[in-house]
Enzyme design. Sequence first.
Site, short mmCIF file in Angstrom:
data_model
loop_
_atom_site.label_atom_id
_atom_site.label_comp_id
_atom_site.label_asym_id
_atom_site.label_seq_id
_atom_site.Cartn_x
_atom_site.Cartn_y
_atom_site.Cartn_z
N ASP A 141 0.87 -1.17 0.00
CA ASP A 141 0.00 0.00 0.00
C ASP A 141 0.91 1.22 0.00
O ASP A 141 1.95 1.22 0.67
CB ASP A 141 -0.90 0.01 1.24
CG ASP A 141 -1.96 -1.08 1.21
OD1 ASP A 141 -2.40 -1.44 0.11
OD2 ASP A 141 -2.37 -1.54 2.29
N ASP A 160 -6.96 -1.51 -4.48
CA ASP A 160 -8.03 -1.21 -3.52
C ASP A 160 -9.02 -0.21 -4.11
O ASP A 160 -10.24 -0.35 -3.96
CB ASP A 160 -7.44 -0.62 -2.23
CG ASP A 160 -6.50 -1.57 -1.51
OD1 ASP A 160 -6.64 -2.80 -1.67
OD2 ASP A 160 -5.62 -1.07 -0.77
#
Length: 193
Positions: A141, A160
């Site tokens: 991330d 995401d």
Amino acid sequence: MSTDQSSGEEPAGPRDASRSGAGKSLALLFGIAAVALGIDIVTKVAAVANIEGGPPVKVLGGLFYLDVLRNPGAAFSLATGLTWVLALLAIVVVGVIVWLAPKLRSSGWAIGLGLVLGGACGNLVDRIFRAPGPLQGHVVDFLSFLAPGGRVWPVFNVADSCIVVGGVLVVLLSLLGRDYDGTVHRKKKATDS
């Protein structure tokens, strides 16, 4: 007789139109999934190579910060000890979308499911191929909204974002009565019986 005797071909009927719609929906679904997966992989590789281990990078005047974190769990750091379950769940999601794909006749659903498929595959690639090992890999991330380190909003990635946007689109289409197979359901008025 309504067929064209000179060419030997019959005019296109509803079944041909349905096949054509399915082909376009399949191409759209898998095309969007491939683009989403490609962008996700490229951005994660670039983030790891250029940002990981360094200070957060301010983007768009602080709207975003590029700050690499390795996430063993799901969104909001949920299920951090269940990485293998999340990997299996992603495999199931991919399987369901691939199973549903031949029945698609809706461009909207193809776009939504293509985004979900590409995002699920993007995070699944991390869970399979990244450390600490297969089905245990930590997802990269790197996008932090308004502050570094996920202080305002959890750090996320392109996959995401695709999953969320695709999921919202599918829910909206469902609420509007538009099915994946192209049918549209309209609410009956009080005067209809």
